[in-house]
Scaffold this motif. Structure first.
Motif, mmCIF file in Angstrom:
data_model
loop_
_atom_site.group_PDB
_atom_site.id
_atom_site.type_symbol
_atom_site.label_atom_id
_atom_site.label_comp_id
_atom_site.label_asym_id
_atom_site.label_seq_id
_atom_site.Cartn_x
_atom_site.Cartn_y
_atom_site.Cartn_z
ATOM 1 N N ALA A 6 6.983 0.436 9.122
ATOM 2 C CA ALA A 6 5.697 -0.262 9.173
ATOM 3 C C ALA A 6 4.614 0.700 9.630
ATOM 4 C CB ALA A 6 5.777 -1.446 10.125
ATOM 5 N N SER A 20 3.103 -6.389 6.951
ATOM 6 C CA SER A 20 2.704 -5.115 7.544
ATOM 7 C C SER A 20 1.418 -4.626 6.889
ATOM 8 C CB SER A 20 3.813 -4.082 7.333
ATOM 9 O OG SER A 20 5.016 -4.505 7.948
ATOM 10 N N HIS A 21 0.568 -3.959 7.658
ATOM 11 C CA HIS A 21 -0.655 -3.386 7.073
ATOM 12 C C HIS A 21 -0.305 -2.322 6.033
ATOM 13 C CE1 HIS A 21 -3.807 -5.418 9.147
ATOM 14 N NE2 HIS A 21 -3.338 -5.116 10.335
ATOM 15 N N GLY A 22 0.825 -1.685 6.264
ATOM 16 C CA GLY A 22 1.314 -0.723 5.291
ATOM 17 C C GLY A 22 2.790 -0.514 5.543
ATOM 18 N N VAL A 23 3.506 -0.112 4.508
ATOM 19 C CA VAL A 23 4.922 0.247 4.680
ATOM 20 C C VAL A 23 5.170 1.532 3.896
ATOM 21 C CG1 VAL A 23 5.791 -2.104 5.023
ATOM 22 C CG2 VAL A 23 5.670 -1.178 2.715
ATOM 23 N N GLN A 30 2.909 1.776 0.500
ATOM 24 C CA GLN A 30 2.097 0.657 0.022
ATOM 25 C C GLN A 30 1.164 0.193 1.127
ATOM 26 O OE1 GLN A 30 2.154 -1.264 -3.163
ATOM 27 N NE2 GLN A 30 0.220 -1.862 -2.211
ATOM 28 N N VAL A 31 -0.113 0.167 0.829
ATOM 29 C CA VAL A 31 -1.112 -0.348 1.769
ATOM 30 C C VAL A 31 -1.415 -1.799 1.406
ATOM 31 C CG1 VAL A 31 -3.476 -0.108 2.636
ATOM 32 C CG2 VAL A 31 -2.130 1.941 2.049
ATOM 33 N N ALA A 32 -1.324 -2.682 2.389
ATOM 34 C CA ALA A 32 -1.653 -4.098 2.183
ATOM 35 C C ALA A 32 -3.144 -4.270 1.922
ATOM 36 C CB ALA A 32 -1.248 -4.902 3.425
#
Lengths: 136, 136, 136
Positions: A6, A20-23, A30-32
């Motif tokens: 995360a 998650s804001h990004g993984v 991947q950015v949310a």
């Protein structure tokens, strides 16, 4: 098994749900969907950088970048940027802001692909952006 | 050349066009946009689990999960979940349902990134979800 | 570091902002959102193939395919196709066009996953499509 990590920049508000804001997993990051919220302040509700498209676009891009950097990536690693606007009339202005921003990022690789569509967003938000990157 | 494998759970209705409910190629697994249709019954048109956001969200998540499992993946492998709602006023309720659902999934990895936007969907459908996973 | 390569078919109009029509990095190829613009003619503004859904859908698919081919890929490599329509009433007709088109592409692999949602697009445009492919 490769761990999924995360990415949670200290500047970010806590996600309002179990995401998650990004993984990052292996070479994929991947950015949310990010919006123009200012850096998180303890005890304060998420607050947009301002009411204008310019303020929100620049803050949104900064929020995406913070997540990329948290994962050891940069704009150069980004394959795809998805831009969600609420108003077709914002397209030209968003492009101007987008172009000026990326003109200052010192890219050493071609810019990412992009899709822009017009959707509904929560009240007060004019833009949302997410991104997919491949590192290495 | 690595084969691309179609993922078609027995519970799923036949896609209304030449697309796959999910595909897997190498370590990537992409789940197509799922809606809240109940498991397919021979000779019966696709039917939503119910008219409410709760019924449709839970069925949609079950439909995504069935495709992940058909490809030997789980929620732990998912990098990105895209949630399409039709009504901004559904955001808080969807988050409650989403959080409760993932709280029960026994995740051993951080939750996926997510983007939620508000779009039009065919009449009677309140939510659509797709997902990108990286296995291994 | 693996290079990110911009994919710019000669037929394409110059992107209206700092993005690439497609990028390839390692085995991943991302096609940016394409619309139904005719092949670029010097000194002429981007012009849709026609006002109808059929004309725009077929031109949009041709534009996506040109980018795939510029990157050495084909429809067989595509994992995900995102279709953005402006009108729910266009779903059945788009599917008919989509099915006929892919029926003629000589696919040797299962069709890609797909998500279709209904959004706003700039005036005169009825459809936008992007795609993610994994080569090799």
């Amino acid at each position: 098994m490769t761990d999924k990590i995360a990415l949670t920049p200290a500047t970010h508000t806590v996600p309002p749900a179990k995401f998650s804001h990004g993984v990052k997993k292996g070479n994929l990051l991947q950015v949310a969907g990010q919006v123009g919220f200012l850096p998180h302040e303890e005890g304060k509700a998420p607050t947009p950088a301002g009411p204008t498209l310019r303020e929100q676009t620049l803050q949104t891009l900064a929020n995406v970048k913070a997540i990329l950097e948290e994962g050891g990536a940069s704009w150069d690693d980004v394959l795809m940027i998805r831009v969600y606007l609420t108003d077709v009339d914002h397209f030209a202005e968003m492009n101007d802001i987008y172009n000026a921003y990326f003109g200052e990022q010192g890219l050493t690789q071609p810019p990412a692909a992009r899709t822009t569509v017009y959707v509904g967003l929560p009240a007060g938000l004019l833009i949302e952006i997410d991104a997919l990157a491949a590192l290495g």
